[in-house]
Design an enzyme around this catalytic site. Structure first.
Site, PDB file in Angstrom:
ATOM      1  CB  CYS A  75      -0.900   0.168   1.102  1.00  0.00           C
ATOM      2  SG  CYS A  75      -0.413  -0.379   2.932  1.00  0.00           S
ATOM      3  CD  GLN A  76       4.971  -0.132   0.901  1.00  0.00           C
ATOM      4  OE1 GLN A  76       4.352  -0.309   0.071  1.00  0.00           O
ATOM      5  NE2 GLN A  76       5.776  -1.001   1.009  1.00  0.00           N
TER       6      GLN A  76
END
Length: 309
Positions: A75-76
């Site tokens: 999810c960065q």
């Protein structure tokens, strides 16, 4: 229900679903330190594979015949650390996750991501892909502190079902939430032997000293000592002289991993996998909520729905 965990990390989601009675038949990840930790704690296989290799992933996953696919694509690119940039590449793994699900066609799918992912074009595209191929979807944002976790950590969950509408599932989840947040003291009692602790802030415009009488802030993938030059923030819960950093083990406990869960690797690797994990109790809450939903008379009457529990 036969379940496979994609992007499994060190196993927070796997463990929560196992504790709820789901059969985790396998897991997949591509980061060796997390895989090593996973292997220390589970007897089922975890496969090392880059899930961007969709054909290879589909071939592998089909051998396990999952009825449920769970997973949290990295999810960065959606996170609140700096500007969102969906063009960095990792967000595309959300689309890869959806493509894998559509190739396997399990009865159920659960996709986890950070809260703001739901606003991204890629997340919405992945949901559209699933919906267009016949999956009924329910989407909900859950605050872990209302799900048995002593931590303010909001996450988006998309639940999909291939055999009928689940439009009211989000309501079931909301109804099962606790009425108030779980604090660190609620969870640990007096065992931390401190009233205040230090959590390194993303910037010094944010506070860093927290009280055990509130939920922990989100456990992140870094854990640093208190700087000698730290300047008090107006919203710090107590004086810096009264605080200490949490240990790696304490951070894992706030993520609701059990005391006997074994983490391996360097300290920085352990901190990262702990911060990346889905809190065990959050996964357990989601899994038991799905069980409660399936046990409703209306769901049991669906002729296409197997009896899993």
């Amino acid at each position: 229900m036969k379940t496979i965990d994609l992007f499994a990390g060190c196993g927070g989601m796997s463990l929560g679903f196992m504790q709820a009675g789901f059969e985790i038949v396998a897991a997949v990840d591509n980061w060796r330190p997390a895989i090593n930790t996973y292997q220390q704690n589970f007897t089922h296989p975890i496969h090392e594979l880059d899930l961007a290799q969709i054909d290879a992933a589909v071939s592998l996953i089909k051998t396990h015949s999952p009825e449920l696919i769970i997973g949290g694509p990295p999810c960065q690119d959606f996170s609140s650390a700096g500007k969102r940039d969906e063009g960095l590449g990792r967000a595309n793994l959300t689309l890869d996750f959806a493509k894998i699900v559509l190739a396997i066609q399990p009865a159920w799918v659960i996709m986890e991501n950070v809260e703001r992912a739901r606003l991204s074009k890629i997340h919405q595209q992945a949901c559209s892909m699933l919906g267009d191929e016949g999956y009924s979807l329910a989407q909900v944002v859950l605050d872990a502190s209302l799900c048995g976790v002593p931590q303010l950590r909001k996450r988006t969950f998309v639940i999909g079902h291939r055999h009928g509408s689940i439009a009211d599932l989000a309501n079931v989840l909301q109804q099962r939430l606790a009425k108030q947040s779980l604090t660190v003291r609620d969870y640990f009692g007096e065992s931390l032997d401190t009233d205040y602790y230090y959590r390194h802030p993303r910037t010094y415009e944010r506070r860093a000293i927290f009280s055990v009488n509130e939920p922990s802030p989100t456990i992140r993938g870094v854990n640093r000592p208190i700087p000698a030059t730290y300047r008090m923030h107006p919203k710090d819960a107590g004086d810096v002289s009264l605080a200490r950093p949490l240990t790696t083990k304490e951070r894992s406990l706030i993520q609701t991993f059990p005391l006997d869960f074994k983490f391996v690797g360097t300290k920085s690797e352990q901190e990262q996998m702990i911060g990346n994990a889905v809190p065990v109790n959050l996964a357990f809450f989601l899994a038991t909520s799905l069980q409660a939903y399936l046990n409703q008379p209306r769901m049991q009457q669906l002729s296409l729905l197997p009896s899993f529990f």
